[in-house]
Design a protein around this motif. Structure first.
Motif, PDB file in Angstrom:
ATOM      1  N   ALA A  33      -5.701 -10.881   8.306  1.00 36.90           N
ATOM      2  CA  ALA A  33      -6.289 -12.232   8.330  1.00 36.90           C
ATOM      3  C   ALA A  33      -5.605 -13.175   7.355  1.00 36.90           C
ATOM      4  CB  ALA A  33      -7.786 -12.140   7.987  1.00 36.90           C
ATOM      5  N   LEU A  34      -4.670 -12.658   6.541  1.00 35.95           N
ATOM      6  CA  LEU A  34      -4.044 -13.490   5.503  1.00 35.95           C
ATOM      7  C   LEU A  34      -2.558 -13.658   5.753  1.00 35.95           C
ATOM      8  CD1 LEU A  34      -5.741 -11.795   2.412  1.00 35.95           C
ATOM      9  CD2 LEU A  34      -6.551 -13.761   3.712  1.00 35.95           C
ATOM     10  N   THR A  35      -2.123 -13.558   7.000  1.00 28.46           N
ATOM     11  CA  THR A  35      -0.672 -13.576   7.274  1.00 28.46           C
ATOM     12  C   THR A  35      -0.018 -14.905   6.906  1.00 28.46           C
ATOM     13  OG1 THR A  35      -1.193 -14.268   9.518  1.00 28.46           O
ATOM     14  CG2 THR A  35      -0.858 -11.933   9.157  1.00 28.46           C
ATOM     15  N   GLN A  36      -0.783 -15.987   6.917  1.00 33.14           N
ATOM     16  CA  GLN A  36      -0.188 -17.279   6.587  1.00 33.14           C
ATOM     17  C   GLN A  36       0.170 -17.378   5.111  1.00 33.14           C
ATOM     18  OE1 GLN A  36       0.671 -19.593   8.685  1.00 33.14           O
ATOM     19  NE2 GLN A  36      -0.042 -18.398  10.403  1.00 33.14           N
ATOM     20  N   GLY A  37      -0.413 -16.511   4.239  1.00 30.92           N
ATOM     21  CA  GLY A  37      -0.107 -16.592   2.814  1.00 30.92           C
ATOM     22  C   GLY A  37       0.962 -15.614   2.365  1.00 30.92           C
ATOM     23  N   ILE A  38       1.576 -14.891   3.304  1.00 24.57           N
ATOM     24  CA  ILE A  38       2.551 -13.862   2.925  1.00 24.57           C
ATOM     25  C   ILE A  38       3.778 -14.486   2.277  1.00 24.57           C
ATOM     26  CG2 ILE A  38       4.021 -12.043   3.824  1.00 24.57           C
ATOM     27  CD1 ILE A  38       1.058 -11.386   3.653  1.00 24.57           C
ATOM     28  N   ARG A  41      -2.610 -11.359  -5.583  1.00 25.08           N
ATOM     29  CA  ARG A  41      -3.968 -11.814  -5.265  1.00 25.08           C
ATOM     30  C   ARG A  41      -4.065 -13.338  -5.334  1.00 25.08           C
ATOM     31  NH1 ARG A  41      -6.200  -9.575  -9.123  1.00 25.08           N
ATOM     32  NH2 ARG A  41      -6.517 -11.385 -10.476  1.00 25.08           N
ATOM     33  N   GLU A  42      -3.453 -13.913  -6.402  1.00 25.48           N
ATOM     34  CA  GLU A  42      -3.498 -15.371  -6.532  1.00 25.48           C
ATOM     35  C   GLU A  42      -2.730 -16.054  -5.412  1.00 25.48           C
ATOM     36  OE1 GLU A  42      -1.911 -16.106 -10.360  1.00 25.48           O
ATOM     37  OE2 GLU A  42      -3.694 -15.417 -11.463  1.00 25.48           O
ATOM     38  N   ALA A  67       0.833  -1.195   0.000  1.00 26.38           N
ATOM     39  CA  ALA A  67       0.000   0.000   0.000  1.00 26.38           C
ATOM     40  C   ALA A  67       0.871   1.249   0.000  1.00 26.38           C
ATOM     41  CB  ALA A  67      -0.936   0.001   1.207  1.00 26.38           C
ATOM     42  N   VAL A  68       1.934   1.230   0.829  1.00 27.40           N
ATOM     43  CA  VAL A  68       2.838   2.405   0.870  1.00 27.40           C
ATOM     44  C   VAL A  68       3.517   2.581  -0.483  1.00 27.40           C
ATOM     45  CG1 VAL A  68       4.892   3.335   1.949  1.00 27.40           C
ATOM     46  CG2 VAL A  68       3.162   2.211   3.344  1.00 27.40           C
ATOM     47  N   ARG A  91      -4.336  -0.044  -0.645  1.00 27.10           N
ATOM     48  CA  ARG A  91      -4.617   0.355   0.754  1.00 27.10           C
ATOM     49  C   ARG A  91      -5.737  -0.500   1.340  1.00 27.10           C
ATOM     50  NH1 ARG A  91      -5.560   5.071  -0.382  1.00 27.10           N
ATOM     51  NH2 ARG A  91      -3.407   5.823  -0.330  1.00 27.10           N
ATOM     52  N   GLU A  92      -6.782  -0.739   0.520  1.00 25.59           N
ATOM     53  CA  GLU A  92      -7.858  -1.618   1.001  1.00 25.59           C
ATOM     54  C   GLU A  92      -7.332  -3.034   1.254  1.00 25.59           C
ATOM     55  OE1 GLU A  92     -10.797  -1.394  -1.985  1.00 25.59           O
ATOM     56  OE2 GLU A  92     -11.463   0.645  -1.493  1.00 25.59           O
ATOM     57  N   LEU A  93      -6.460  -3.499   0.357  1.00 23.36           N
ATOM     58  CA  LEU A  93      -5.866  -4.831   0.553  1.00 23.36           C
ATOM     59  C   LEU A  93      -5.036  -4.880   1.833  1.00 23.36           C
ATOM     60  CD1 LEU A  93      -5.273  -7.668  -0.521  1.00 23.36           C
ATOM     61  CD2 LEU A  93      -3.373  -6.693  -1.826  1.00 23.36           C
ATOM     62  N   ALA A  94      -4.287  -3.792   2.122  1.00 25.91           N
ATOM     63  CA  ALA A  94      -3.481  -3.752   3.345  1.00 25.91           C
ATOM     64  C   ALA A  94      -4.353  -3.787   4.587  1.00 25.91           C
ATOM     65  CB  ALA A  94      -2.619  -2.482   3.348  1.00 25.91           C
TER      66      ALA A  94
END
Length: 422
Positions: A109-114, A181-182, A2-3, A101-104
């Motif tokens: 809730a999606l930290t396991q996919g980072i 996203r994927e 986002a930044v 920014r919305e994605l950030a």
């Protein structure tokens, strides 16, 4: 992300602002050329009228001025077109920044996919770097354009190249966002949803990953049974030791009668050996029936105890025959030494030298080891080796007693009339 996308949007907005300034500058350049043409027309009229210039020369000057104005006018069109694309790029980058920014905001809730999305983030960073590089190139080109109309054509080419770079960077940025996203979607599908039983089993496995399994070839059963081989061997030695406090190792009557040395030695060994048989039978009966320590091989245990008693009697007989009272004391010392070296109460491998070497030569060590095999059901091959050692000690001890009997067949004055020692 986002930044970074916000910074890209800011850079695109600045590039669009510079593009608009470039349009203004080029338009001013065209206006300046038009003003210069008007002034030139005003100046050429009097010169032609005065005859200082011919009409052909004036027409040629006007043609040159028109030729110089045409590239500038064309450049104005190109710069306006590029400025319009920059405005579109700025609007698109702003939309990307808003989406990022919305994605950030939704990313906790999606930290396991980072970890899966790291590659997409790197490509986004690469695209942003290319966008920044294109914006810097555009700024340099616009500065070059403002420096003079003589380099307008070169600046327009660079502007077009920068626009292509911006377009490529924007394309890569979109590709990186798509991969991100994927990757996040794949990460969501890989997060395990365990039931309570599986969670408990997993925690138990992590907390105790190794299971220790003990396998015993033979077992004593109780602490007393574990010490039985040592104390039975010790009791056999003590019984043999006490016998020679009551009987003599050699019969003086047999020696004075001229009996063979071997018979004299056996005559001194057989009576205490027979008494030792009675001691062993009583001791074995008490251990097996009163103390309820049932040997795995009862006959073998009894026979090994009888052999040990006969061997101990022979050893103590030889010490008494050769050394007399000193031999009796030495038998007591050997008993104390074998309390440590026999390995009955703790592993003999842990004792220091020279006691460890004494373990290998003293007979009680082999009695304890053999009784462990017959009492608990161990290796009978070890019993055979221990029996061979005890038999060898028995033969050596009887041989030493026989040689002592042979020597004592010669009587000396000291033996006939010993000195009285106070």
């Amino acid at each position: 992300l986002a930044v970074g996308a916000g910074e890209v949007a800011g850079g695109a907005a600045e590039a669009a602002h510079v593009g608009r300034e470039a349009v203004t500058t080029t338009r001013e350049a065209v206006a300046a050329l038009d003003t210069a043409r008007t002034d030139l027309e005003a100046a050429l009229g009097p010169l032609v009228a005065e005859g200082r210039l011919t009409e052909a020369e004036a027409a040629e000057i006007r043609a040159l001025l028109e030729d110089s104005r045409a590239p500038v006018a064309s450049l104005v069109t190109q710069v306006e077109d590029a400025s319009g694309r920059l405005d579109e790029l700025s609007d698109g980058a702003a939309q990307v920044a808003t989406g990022a920014r919305e994605l950030a905001d939704a990313s906790p809730a999606l930290t396991q996919g980072i970890a899966t999305a790291a590659q997409g983030g790197q490509e986004v960073a690469a695209g942003a770097a290319e966008v920044s590089s294109g914006a810097a190139t555009l700024a340099r080109d616009l500065c070059t354009l403002a420096a003079g109309t003589t380099q307008v054509s070169d600046g327009a080419a660079r502007l077009a190249s920068s626009s292509v770079t911006l377009r490529d960077g924007t394309s890569e940025l979109g590709s990186g966002v798509t991969q991100l996203r994927e990757g996040l979607q794949q990460g969501l599908t890989r997060i395990p949803d365990l039931d309570p039983d599986t969670e408990r089993e997993t925690a138990r496995t992590i907390g105790n990953p190794v299971e220790v399994v003990s396998d015993t070839m033979a077992r004593a059963g109780t602490y007393g049974a574990g010490l039985a081989p040592f104390f039975m061997s010790l009791a056999t030695w003590i019984g043999a030791y006490m016998l020679f406090l009551l009987v003599r190792g050699l019969s003086s009557r047999a020696l004075s009668a001229g009996a063979p040395a071997a018979w004299a030695a056996l005559g001194g060994w057989i009576p205490p050996a027979l008494i030792g048989v009675g001691q062993v039978v009583v001791m074995f009966s008490l251990v097996a029936f009163a103390l309820d320590i049932r040997p795995v091989h009862p006959i073998g245990t009894l026979l090994l105890l009888l052999l040990a008693s006969a061997t101990f009697v022979a050893v103590l007989q030889a010490l008494n025959v050769w050394l007399g009272t000193v031999g009796q004391f030495l038998g007591l010392v050997l008993m104390l030494v074998q309390l440590v070296t026999a390995g009955g109460t703790f592993p003999w491998q842990t004792i220091p030298e020279p006691l460890r070497s004494l373990h290998r030569v003293l007979p009680m060590s082999y009695t304890v080891e053999g009784l462990r095999q017959t009492l608990y059901g161990g290796d009978l091959g070890t019993v055979a080796r221990d029996v061979a050692v005890l038999v060898a000690v028995l033969v050596v001890a009887l041989g030493a007693t026989t040689y002592a009997a042979y020597r004592q067949r010669v009587w000396s004055p000291a033996r006939l009339q010993p000195e009285l020692v106070l």
